[in-house]
Scaffold this motif. Structure first.
Motif, short mmCIF file in Angstrom:
data_model
loop_
_atom_site.label_atom_id
_atom_site.label_comp_id
_atom_site.label_asym_id
_atom_site.label_seq_id
_atom_site.Cartn_x
_atom_site.Cartn_y
_atom_site.Cartn_z
N GLN A 24 0.98 -1.19 0.14
CA GLN A 24 0.03 -0.09 -0.07
C GLN A 24 1.06 1.25 0.03
N VAL A 25 1.86 1.21 0.79
CA VAL A 25 2.97 2.20 0.83
C VAL A 25 3.62 2.60 -0.49
N TYR A 26 4.12 1.61 -1.01
CA TYR A 26 4.83 1.69 -2.30
C TYR A 26 3.67 2.24 -3.55
N ALA A 27 2.39 1.60 -3.28
CA ALA A 27 1.50 2.19 -4.52
C ALA A 27 1.22 3.58 -4.15
N GLU A 28 1.13 4.34 -3.11
CA GLU A 28 1.08 5.67 -2.94
C GLU A 28 2.35 6.31 -3.38
N ARG A 29 3.33 5.82 -3.07
CA ARG A 29 4.83 6.26 -3.46
C ARG A 29 4.87 6.49 -5.07
N ALA A 30 4.53 5.48 -5.52
CA ALA A 30 4.41 5.26 -7.19
C ALA A 30 3.56 6.23 -7.63
N GLN A 31 2.36 6.38 -7.15
CA GLN A 31 1.53 7.41 -7.77
C GLN A 31 2.19 8.77 -7.64
N VAL A 32 2.71 9.09 -6.58
CA VAL A 32 3.27 10.49 -6.32
C VAL A 32 4.55 10.78 -7.17
N LEU A 33 5.20 9.62 -7.32
CA LEU A 33 6.51 9.69 -8.34
C LEU A 33 5.93 9.96 -9.71
N GLN A 34 5.16 9.23 -10.21
CA GLN A 34 4.48 9.45 -11.71
C GLN A 34 4.06 10.75 -11.75
N GLU A 35 3.27 11.31 -10.98
CA GLU A 35 2.69 12.61 -10.98
C GLU A 35 3.92 13.55 -10.88
N ALA A 36 4.64 13.37 -10.21
CA ALA A 36 5.87 14.33 -10.16
C ALA A 36 6.74 14.30 -11.48
N VAL A 37 7.09 13.34 -11.98
CA VAL A 37 7.67 13.14 -13.21
C VAL A 37 7.13 13.89 -14.15
N HIS A 38 6.03 13.57 -14.32
CA HIS A 38 5.07 14.16 -15.58
C HIS A 38 5.06 15.53 -15.27
N ALA A 39 5.00 16.06 -14.28
CA ALA A 39 4.95 17.70 -14.02
C ALA A 39 6.09 18.32 -14.09
N HIS A 40 7.14 17.82 -13.54
CA HIS A 40 8.66 18.25 -13.60
C HIS A 40 9.54 18.03 -14.66
N LEU A 41 9.31 16.72 -15.13
CA LEU A 41 10.20 16.29 -16.20
C LEU A 41 9.05 15.59 -17.38
N PRO A 42 8.51 16.47 -18.06
CA PRO A 42 7.67 16.07 -18.98
C PRO A 42 8.19 15.21 -20.21
N GLU A 43 9.52 15.57 -20.35
CA GLU A 43 10.20 14.79 -21.59
C GLU A 43 10.80 13.65 -21.20
N PHE A 44 10.68 13.18 -19.78
CA PHE A 44 10.80 11.76 -19.24
C PHE A 44 9.67 10.91 -19.56
N SER A 45 9.78 9.61 -19.73
CA SER A 45 8.68 8.82 -19.64
C SER A 45 8.86 7.45 -19.19
N GLY A 46 7.91 6.66 -18.79
CA GLY A 46 8.09 5.30 -18.13
C GLY A 46 6.52 4.71 -18.29
N ARG A 47 6.48 3.14 -18.20
CA ARG A 47 5.35 2.61 -18.37
C ARG A 47 4.77 2.77 -17.21
N PRO A 48 3.44 2.82 -16.93
CA PRO A 48 2.70 2.77 -15.55
C PRO A 48 3.29 1.74 -14.64
N ILE A 49 3.34 2.09 -13.23
CA ILE A 49 3.76 1.37 -12.34
C ILE A 49 2.65 0.54 -11.75
N HIS A 50 2.60 -0.85 -11.65
CA HIS A 50 1.63 -1.66 -11.26
C HIS A 50 1.99 -2.44 -9.92
N GLY A 51 3.43 -2.46 -9.96
CA GLY A 51 3.95 -3.08 -8.60
C GLY A 51 5.54 -2.78 -8.14
#
Length: 502
Positions: free
Chosen positions: A401-428
């Motif tokens: 549960q903790v990692y799922a929350e952190r993964a969501q925050v991380l993906q949102e942060a990268v999309h916001a601050h590093l839009p030229e970076f990309s990665g597949r959605p994190i499922h685990g």
């Protein structure tokens, strides 16, 4: 230090401050201070030490604290009590102290200039490895993979299990030399509570405890791989596994990866062994599809191949449904299954296991005996209790549960601050494999980011070819960084990218 133990002649408060182990109680620090002074020779045998009242006053502690410290040191033979005279350094300490006042040693003999490099049959230091800064825990933004998070460690539960393992009956079980065996309680816990969740059913004789999954890989490589053995490796893949196999053979075949894991290719049929991380591929985090799992098993049966499955982070599926282990689908004994018990929450504990056919496991135990005999039996017993009392799987559920929350925050942060970076959605799992823009060199980025307090892992080390042109991937781990620091850390990384690479 003068030979008198009086408060006036010895700076006890200064000595006490030098005992910087603040995990010890006051009484423990006093004992450590006195033992150090005695063994170093600064307090010779027969030297009086201050009265408990004097020492307590000098150190600013309660008298009972020094009384109990003295009593314990008398029991352990460091001090002796003389009636109506006080405490003295025990005469039995003569000959056990460092020769602090001995005559200067003679000039050391000239160095012979041994060429150790020429004597080595193997140069492990020259291998390419993941490198983490030694002080990563003190940095504000540690996007390090699989590292310790003190806030998530189940301190009370682990302490309970350690204390229970110190009962009289438990001590009698783990204190003797197990030689080539393991703690039966831990083997039972692995067989009945860990493996069934992965769909694996094994006998006690098919399970062996190791000092982590990497130790298991080294044992397997030592027994099964020789100069002409062909080993297939995921590419990108786990550098430590690659280095272990490269120590035994030069015939390593890089096997490409996509979003569904290991890609079927003719090269698979050329391999004697195939190393695979099907649940969360290292480092891309891809999950091997069921279709490919079945095809891989059929190929192994058809070509007399063996699959080495490293099933790390399998429990960290955010949807609560871990994929079945490759081993659970194995009908012909073609899969050697390796798992870690401690990686998810305390990698320093170094506990893992291997599931293999009994015939092979007999030899693995014999080889392990030559190396370490067996992992510490006390640690095995404590971990057996940790699993059997339900703490282990409760922790894994919480971490997921903790990692799922952190993964969501991380993906949102990268999309916001590093839009030229990309990665597949994190499922685990607890990391994200991210691709930067084509002109980015992530080796240089990692060096620059470190100066800003940001720890990242450049991706080139995961590729078998050291000349790999893949210079724009990074792995962002989030097991050891607080959720509230993630966005701030990615913003700091974006600032480094903006200043140095645009």
């Amino acid at each position: 230090m003068p030979e008198s133990g009086s408060v006036g002649s010895v700076q006890w408060s200064a000595l006490f401050e030098r005992v910087d182990d603040y995990n010890l109680s006051l009484q423990g620090r006093i004992r450590k201070m006195l033992v150090s002074a005695i063994l170093s020779g600064h307090l010779p045998p027969g030297t009086p030490v201050p009265s408990s009242r004097e020492l307590a006053r000098a150190l600013g502690v309660a008298r009972n604290t020094t009384v109990f410290a003295y009593q314990q040191l008398v029991v352990e033979g460091y001090l002796e009590s003389r009636e109506r005279s006080g405490h003295y350094v025990a005469r039995s300490m003569a000959g056990q102290q460092a020769a602090t006042h001995a005559a200067p040693a003679a000039e050391p003999p000239p160095r012979t200039g041994v060429d150790w490099s020429g004597r080595l049959v193997f140069h492990p230091f020259s291998q390419r490895n993941i490198v983490k800064p030694a002080h990563w825990q003190s940095l504000p933004y540690p996007f390090s993979y699989a590292q310790f998070d003190a806030k998530q460690f189940p301190t009370a539960e682990w302490r309970e299990c350690c204390l229970r393992a110190l009962s009289v009956l438990d001590i009698r079980m783990w204190a003797p030399d197990l030689i080539a065996s393991d703690d039966p309680a831990l083997v039972e816990a692995i067989r009945n509570q860990v493996l069934p969740r992965r769909g694996i059913w094994a006998e006690d004789s098919e399970i062996m405890v190791t000092l982590g999954a990497q130790h298991a890989l080294y044992l397997v490589a030592t027994l099964l791989i020789h100069d002409h053995t062909v080993v297939g490796m995921e590419d990108p893949g786990y550098p430590d596994a690659r280095n272990i196999f490269a120590h035994r053979t030069s015939h390593l075949v890089p096997l490409p990866i996509d979003e569904d894991g290991l890609i079927p290719s003719p090269a698979l049929g050329e391999c004697d062994y195939i190393f695979v991380t099907p649940s969360h591929q290292c480092p891309t985090n891809a999950t091997l599809s069921m279709e490919r799992r079945v095809a891989l098993l059929e190929l192994a049966s058809r070509t007399d191949g063996i699959l080495i499955e490293d099933d790390y982070e399998t429990e960290n599926r955010y949807d609560g449904h871990p994929s079945p282990a490759l081993k659970s689908l194995d009908k012909h004994g073609r899969v050697l299954y390796i798992g870690s018990l401690s990686k998810s929450f305390a990698p320093g504990l170094r506990l893992g296991y291997i599931v293999a056919p009994r015939e092979l496991l007999i030899e693995l135990r014999a080889l392990r005996r030559l190396m370490i005999r067996h992992p510490p039996a006390y640690l095995q017993r404590a971990f057996a209790l940790f699993i059997s009392l339900g703490h282990y799987h409760a922790l894994l559920r919480r971490l997921s549960q903790v990692y799922a929350e952190r993964a969501q925050v991380l993906q949102e942060a990268v999309h916001a601050h590093l839009p030229e970076f990309s990665g597949r959605p994190i499922h685990g799992g607890s990391s994200w494999w991210v691709e930067g823009p084509p002109d980015l060199d992530t080796d240089l980025l990692a060096q620059a980011a470190l100066k800003a307090g940001v720890v990242i892992e450049p991706g080139r080390v995961f590729y078998q070819d050291p000349r790999s042109q893949d210079h724009r991937h990074i792995r962002l781990g989030f097991s050891s960084i607080d959720r509230n620091k993630i966005a701030e850390g990615i913003a700091a990384l974006a600032s480094v990218v903006e200043q140095s690479f645009r």
